[in-house]
Structure formats: C-alpha cells, structure tokens
Scaffold this active site. Sequence first.
Site, PDB file in Angstrom:
ATOM      1  N   ASP A  33     -26.109 -73.211 -88.821  1.00 17.47           N
ATOM      2  CA  ASP A  33     -26.357 -73.780 -90.148  1.00 17.47           C
ATOM      3  C   ASP A  33     -26.683 -75.266 -90.058  1.00 17.47           C
ATOM      4  OD1 ASP A  33     -23.904 -74.746 -89.418  1.00 17.47           O
ATOM      5  OD2 ASP A  33     -22.864 -74.158 -91.264  1.00 17.47           O
ATOM      6  N   HIS A  36     -22.526 -76.324 -87.754  1.00 20.17           N
ATOM      7  CA  HIS A  36     -21.565 -75.610 -86.919  1.00 20.17           C
ATOM      8  C   HIS A  36     -22.268 -74.993 -85.713  1.00 20.17           C
ATOM      9  CE1 HIS A  36     -19.620 -75.647 -90.945  1.00 20.17           C
ATOM     10  NE2 HIS A  36     -18.567 -75.951 -90.200  1.00 20.17           N
ATOM     11  N   SER A  56     -13.540 -77.951 -88.485  1.00 20.34           N
ATOM     12  CA  SER A  56     -14.011 -76.592 -88.225  1.00 20.34           C
ATOM     13  C   SER A  56     -14.635 -76.432 -86.850  1.00 20.34           C
ATOM     14  CB  SER A  56     -15.029 -76.182 -89.293  1.00 20.34           C
ATOM     15  OG  SER A  56     -16.113 -77.096 -89.334  1.00 20.34           O
TER      16      SER A  56
END
EC number: 3.1.1.47
Length: 231
Positions: free
Chosen positions: A192, A195, A47
Amino acid sequence: MSGEENPASKPTPVQDVQGDGRWMSLHHRFVADSKDKEPEVVFIGDSLVQLMHQCEIWRELFSPLHALNFGIGGDGTQHVLWRLENGELEHIRPKIVVVWVGTNNHGHTAEQVTGGIKAIVQLVNERQPQARVVVLGLLPRGQHPNPLREKNRQVNELVRAALAGHPRAHFLDADPGFVHSDGTISHHDMYDYLHLSRLGYTPVCRALHSLLLRLLAQDQGQGAPLLEPAP
C-alpha cells in the site's frame, strides 16, 4: 526542546476514538507476556514492527533469539514512550531493544520526531542499562515523491547524527533502495506504499539480523569492535 514543549516526546496513550479498547488491551497483553519470558531481543514500534511478526522471516531469523514483538499499528513516538513507562520493560532484561517508530507522527516536525526517538532511547537506557538500543531508520513512503517521504529522510539524518558515538545505541538505515530511479516505490515491496510486503521485509530483516548478531557477539566478547554502518 523539553518534553513539555515537544508533543512527540511527551508520553501519551492513544485516544480510544473507536471505543473498543484494543490499544490498551494490546498494551496489557504485552506487559503480561513479558512476565514469563526471557527474550534476548525486544522489538517495539508501530505496524511495521507488528506485521513483521506475521512473516516467515520472523520465525526464521528472530524467533531463535527469543524475540518479543511489541508493535502496535498507528503508534507514534509519544505512544511508545507511554507504553515503555507503563510496564512493557518491567519484567524482562533483554540484551537488545529494537525501536522502529516515527512514520505515524503526523503533524510533528522532523525535529520533534527526532526528539521523540531520542527520548525513547534515553528511557530504554535508564530502565534497561544492560541493553543496547537499535533504532531502525524510517522508510520512504508513498508511490511518488511527497513531503512525508522527505520528512522521514530528514528524521533519519537527525537521528543518525544524534546517536553517532553513543555507547549503547545504534542507528540502522534498513532501506535497501525501495525508491526506484524514477522516484516511485513498487507495490511489490510496499503493498500500500507504506507497509512492507513479505518481499519487502526480507532485505530489511536480513540487514537487521546481521547487526543483531554482531552486537550479541560483541557483548559476549566474540566479535571485533562494531563499526557503525556508513551513511
């Protein structure tokens, strides 16, 4: 350690536990996207790669390099290996492949994750011998010190040592200092605590972009011999 003994270096598709087939759909889209593109740089990973594509700095720094983004959230090294073995490198001849994966290898030791990253580098070298590989170091994670943060640090040390002197692979520690003096990570850098925010992506991407330009210039005979970044 062989691939059979190391789950992090055994090519494995993601198990479709949610039942919507999104991971395989993304893989097929990446294979299709590569058929009519001529990228100088290909990014592949989890991600942290995928979300980079949504930031303005991607358009500023990497779009001019005709970069492709093959990031999928949640991927570990074994998933990237499967994708690379199943078509994502078949129709392109990039000059550089950027690899950023490993923080999602939960349950794997630092040594196993390192083995998975080394297997990715070897596979890219075999499938794309003209390309250089840039491995981005794993970032610290979690607001406070924790075992995963320490494991990522160990992976970085092992990968740096494994790639030292490699003629076609380079390790870049892209962490600009996300951990503060009190051991915490700010939500301004990692929203978070895993990320990156747009603010967090900026120094990472600029350091990477600088290295990519140096590598591209060197391959074109326009640059001085590359010196590996200092530890």
